[in-house]
Design a protein around this motif. Structure first.
Motif, short mmCIF file in Angstrom:
data_model
loop_
_atom_site.label_atom_id
_atom_site.label_comp_id
_atom_site.label_asym_id
_atom_site.label_seq_id
_atom_site.Cartn_x
_atom_site.Cartn_y
_atom_site.Cartn_z
N SER A 21 0.86 -1.18 0.00
CA SER A 21 0.00 0.00 0.00
C SER A 21 0.90 1.23 0.00
O SER A 21 2.12 1.12 0.05
CB SER A 21 -0.93 0.00 1.23
OG SER A 21 -0.19 0.30 2.40
N ASP A 22 0.27 2.40 -0.01
CA ASP A 22 1.04 3.65 0.05
C ASP A 22 1.74 3.84 1.39
O ASP A 22 2.59 4.71 1.53
CB ASP A 22 0.12 4.85 -0.19
CG ASP A 22 -0.36 4.93 -1.61
OD1 ASP A 22 0.23 4.27 -2.49
OD2 ASP A 22 -1.35 5.65 -1.85
N SER A 23 1.36 3.01 2.38
CA SER A 23 1.90 3.21 3.72
C SER A 23 2.60 1.98 4.31
O SER A 23 3.09 2.05 5.44
CB SER A 23 0.78 3.66 4.66
OG SER A 23 -0.23 2.67 4.72
N ARG A 33 6.10 0.47 7.96
CA ARG A 33 4.86 1.20 7.70
C ARG A 33 4.94 2.58 8.33
O ARG A 33 5.71 2.80 9.27
CB ARG A 33 3.65 0.45 8.21
CG ARG A 33 3.62 0.23 9.70
CD ARG A 33 2.32 -0.42 10.16
NE ARG A 33 2.41 -0.94 11.50
CZ ARG A 33 2.36 -0.21 12.61
NH1 ARG A 33 2.23 1.10 12.54
NH2 ARG A 33 2.44 -0.78 13.79
N GLY A 34 4.16 3.48 7.78
CA GLY A 34 4.11 4.83 8.30
C GLY A 34 3.13 5.65 7.50
O GLY A 34 2.49 5.15 6.56
N PRO A 35 3.00 6.92 7.82
CA PRO A 35 2.10 7.79 7.06
C PRO A 35 2.51 7.81 5.59
O PRO A 35 3.71 7.86 5.26
CB PRO A 35 2.30 9.16 7.71
CG PRO A 35 2.84 8.87 9.08
CD PRO A 35 3.65 7.62 8.94
N ALA A 36 1.54 7.76 4.70
CA ALA A 36 1.81 7.67 3.26
C ALA A 36 2.75 8.77 2.78
O ALA A 36 3.65 8.51 1.97
CB ALA A 36 0.50 7.70 2.48
N GLU A 37 2.60 9.99 3.29
CA GLU A 37 3.46 11.08 2.83
C GLU A 37 4.92 10.88 3.26
O GLU A 37 5.85 11.24 2.54
CB GLU A 37 2.94 12.44 3.29
CG GLU A 37 2.86 12.65 4.78
CD GLU A 37 1.59 12.12 5.45
OE1 GLU A 37 1.44 12.33 6.66
OE2 GLU A 37 0.74 11.50 4.77
N GLN A 38 5.13 10.25 4.43
CA GLN A 38 6.50 9.98 4.88
C GLN A 38 7.12 8.81 4.10
O GLN A 38 8.31 8.84 3.76
CB GLN A 38 6.53 9.70 6.39
CG GLN A 38 6.02 10.85 7.23
CD GLN A 38 6.80 12.14 7.00
OE1 GLN A 38 8.00 12.13 6.83
NE2 GLN A 38 6.08 13.25 6.98
N LEU A 50 8.92 8.40 12.95
CA LEU A 50 7.64 8.43 12.24
C LEU A 50 7.34 7.12 11.51
O LEU A 50 6.24 6.95 10.99
CB LEU A 50 7.64 9.58 11.24
CG LEU A 50 7.80 10.98 11.82
CD1 LEU A 50 7.89 12.01 10.70
CD2 LEU A 50 6.66 11.29 12.78
N ILE A 51 8.33 6.22 11.46
CA ILE A 51 8.19 4.98 10.68
C ILE A 51 8.33 3.77 11.59
O ILE A 51 9.29 3.66 12.36
CB ILE A 51 9.27 4.91 9.57
CG1 ILE A 51 9.26 6.17 8.70
CG2 ILE A 51 9.13 3.65 8.75
CD1 ILE A 51 7.99 6.39 7.91
N TYR A 52 7.37 2.86 11.51
CA TYR A 52 7.46 1.58 12.22
C TYR A 52 8.27 0.63 11.34
O TYR A 52 7.87 0.33 10.21
CB TYR A 52 6.06 1.02 12.46
CG TYR A 52 6.03 -0.32 13.16
CD1 TYR A 52 6.00 -0.38 14.55
CD2 TYR A 52 6.03 -1.51 12.45
CE1 TYR A 52 5.95 -1.60 15.21
CE2 TYR A 52 6.00 -2.72 13.10
CZ TYR A 52 5.96 -2.77 14.47
OH TYR A 52 5.92 -3.99 15.12
#
Length: 157
Positions: free
Chosen positions: A66-68, A95-100, A114-116
């Motif tokens: 996915s995007d995230s 995984r993380g927010p799509a923008e990141q 911000l990233i798992y």
């Protein structure tokens, strides 16, 4: 009966240098899961209970679902200072927010908080003194930077 809570024993820190991603395309058919991305490994270092180098020639075979989120499957060899070689297969979830995540893909710096990024490395060894790497469960945490991945590996006691 009370089960013991596992403890973590730090065994190594790795810095793995990587080249530009190779997009292999969107997987279609029965195994359709997402975009296949391959990240060549160009070298690196390992330090801690294991000391030496990450050899060039490995790769991280990613499935972008996915995007995230992505599933990672990195495979590489450690050349230890004592001459031993250790094959590492490291399964991970990032995984993380799509923008990141989009910033990571573009090769931009992203705050690792911000990233798992968690992994489960397994090992194959060619020296008896390293058999302890094959009889325990290991977990790790990591961070992706524009030119490298940094990870810490822990044995679950």
């Amino acid at each position: 009966m009370t089960l013991l809570m596992p403890r973590l024993e730090h065994i190594a820190d790795l810095t793995v240098f990587v080249d530009k991603p190779v997009e292999a395309g969107k997987v279609t058919g029965l195994n359709s899961r997402g975009l296949r991305r391959i990240i060549p490994i160009t070298g690196g270092t390992v330090s801690g209970k294991l000391n030496g180098d990450v050899l060039a020639g490995g790769a991280d075979f990613q499935m972008v679902v996915s995007d995230s989120a992505s599933h990672l499957d990195a495979r590489y060899i450690l050349q230890l200072d004592n001459g031993a070689r250790v094959y590492v297969q490291n399964h991970a979830i990032r995984r993380g927010p799509a923008e990141q995540i989009a910033r990571l893909v573009r090769g931009e710096q992203v705050d690792p908080a911000l990233i798992y990024f968690r992994c489960v490395p397994s090992f194959e060894v060619d020296h008896d003194e390293l058999l302890w790497l094959t009889d325990s469960v290991f977990v790790g945490t990591g961070a992706r930077y524009p030119d490298r991945v940094e990870m810490a590996f822990f044995r679950v006691e």
